[in-house]
Scaffold this motif. Sequence first.
Motif, PDB file in Angstrom:
ATOM      1  N   GLY A  22      -0.826   5.116   6.756  1.00 45.85           N
ATOM      2  CA  GLY A  22       0.348   4.949   5.901  1.00 45.85           C
ATOM      3  C   GLY A  22       0.699   6.232   5.168  1.00 45.85           C
ATOM      4  O   GLY A  22       1.876   6.534   4.962  1.00 45.85           O
ATOM      5  N   PHE A  23      -0.310   7.008   4.791  1.00 47.55           N
ATOM      6  CA  PHE A  23      -0.067   8.291   4.139  1.00 47.55           C
ATOM      7  C   PHE A  23       0.760   9.203   5.033  1.00 47.55           C
ATOM      8  O   PHE A  23       1.663   9.895   4.577  1.00 47.55           O
ATOM      9  CB  PHE A  23      -1.412   8.949   3.792  1.00 47.55           C
ATOM     10  N   TYR A  24       0.443   9.205   6.327  1.00 50.24           N
ATOM     11  CA  TYR A  24       1.142  10.096   7.246  1.00 50.24           C
ATOM     12  C   TYR A  24       2.464   9.509   7.739  1.00 50.24           C
ATOM     13  O   TYR A  24       3.338  10.251   8.179  1.00 50.24           O
ATOM     14  CB  TYR A  24       0.242  10.450   8.426  1.00 50.24           C
ATOM     15  N   ILE A  25       2.618   8.204   7.675  1.00 48.74           N
ATOM     16  CA  ILE A  25       3.865   7.576   8.123  1.00 48.74           C
ATOM     17  C   ILE A  25       4.965   7.734   7.074  1.00 48.74           C
ATOM     18  O   ILE A  25       6.119   7.974   7.402  1.00 48.74           O
ATOM     19  CB  ILE A  25       3.625   6.086   8.465  1.00 48.74           C
ATOM     20  N   GLN A  30       8.072  11.443  -0.498  1.00 49.41           N
ATOM     21  CA  GLN A  30       7.649  10.249  -1.233  1.00 49.41           C
ATOM     22  C   GLN A  30       6.154  10.362  -1.565  1.00 49.41           C
ATOM     23  O   GLN A  30       5.337   9.542  -1.144  1.00 49.41           O
ATOM     24  CB  GLN A  30       7.896   8.992  -0.386  1.00 49.41           C
ATOM     25  N   GLY A  31       5.808  11.390  -2.334  1.00 53.04           N
ATOM     26  CA  GLY A  31       4.402  11.688  -2.605  1.00 53.04           C
ATOM     27  C   GLY A  31       3.658  10.546  -3.274  1.00 53.04           C
ATOM     28  O   GLY A  31       2.526  10.228  -2.910  1.00 53.04           O
ATOM     29  N   ALA A  32       4.275   9.909  -4.259  1.00 56.12           N
ATOM     30  CA  ALA A  32       3.596   8.824  -4.971  1.00 56.12           C
ATOM     31  C   ALA A  32       3.337   7.643  -4.050  1.00 56.12           C
ATOM     32  O   ALA A  32       2.271   7.012  -4.106  1.00 56.12           O
ATOM     33  CB  ALA A  32       4.424   8.382  -6.173  1.00 56.12           C
ATOM     34  N   LEU A  33       4.290   7.358  -3.187  1.00 57.25           N
ATOM     35  CA  LEU A  33       4.127   6.240  -2.249  1.00 57.25           C
ATOM     36  C   LEU A  33       3.046   6.543  -1.223  1.00 57.25           C
ATOM     37  O   LEU A  33       2.291   5.648  -0.822  1.00 57.25           O
ATOM     38  CB  LEU A  33       5.458   5.938  -1.561  1.00 57.25           C
ATOM     39  N   VAL A  38      -2.802   5.142   0.433  1.00 55.14           N
ATOM     40  CA  VAL A  38      -4.236   5.416   0.591  1.00 55.14           C
ATOM     41  C   VAL A  38      -5.044   4.619  -0.425  1.00 55.14           C
ATOM     42  O   VAL A  38      -6.070   4.001  -0.084  1.00 55.14           O
ATOM     43  CB  VAL A  38      -4.518   6.931   0.453  1.00 55.14           C
ATOM     44  N   ILE A  39      -4.578   4.596  -1.680  1.00 57.21           N
ATOM     45  CA  ILE A  39      -5.304   3.860  -2.723  1.00 57.21           C
ATOM     46  C   ILE A  39      -5.330   2.376  -2.408  1.00 57.21           C
ATOM     47  O   ILE A  39      -6.369   1.718  -2.567  1.00 57.21           O
ATOM     48  CB  ILE A  39      -4.672   4.135  -4.100  1.00 57.21           C
ATOM     49  N   ALA A  40      -4.212   1.843  -1.928  1.00 58.60           N
ATOM     50  CA  ALA A  40      -4.175   0.414  -1.573  1.00 58.60           C
ATOM     51  C   ALA A  40      -5.151   0.126  -0.436  1.00 58.60           C
ATOM     52  O   ALA A  40      -5.861  -0.888  -0.461  1.00 58.60           O
ATOM     53  CB  ALA A  40      -2.756   0.007  -1.185  1.00 58.60           C
TER      54      ALA A  40
END
Length: 117
Positions: A22-25, A30-33, A38-40
């Motif tokens: 998801g981080f790479y998608i 959208q840095g916070a998202l 990753v946190i989720a």
Amino acid sequence: MESVDKLKVTAAVALVAIGVAGFYIVPANQGALRVLAVIAGLLLAAATVWFSQPGRDFVDYARDSVKEAQKVVWPSRKETWQVTGIVFAFVGVLALFMWAVDSGLAWVFYDVILGRK
């Protein structure tokens, strides 16, 4: 490890992988998202492992480790300075010994054996 626990651990690994994916998608602007993905993934994986036997074993181990760390008797400030002084003195003596050996071997090899002055 039971098959259910293996399934839970596998699901946890998959959740971490999904979070990283998801981080790479998510677009770079959208840095916070991206970080939230990753946190989720990590939080969901931790929740999944929490309810498995290996997760409970790890929590028990961590609690026992904290209890053992609390039993440690730490040295006082005076004892710390004394031991530090002894270490520095030993290092100084060892440095002098190594200098003496090096100088002695250099004298033996260069002056006595090779005859250089």
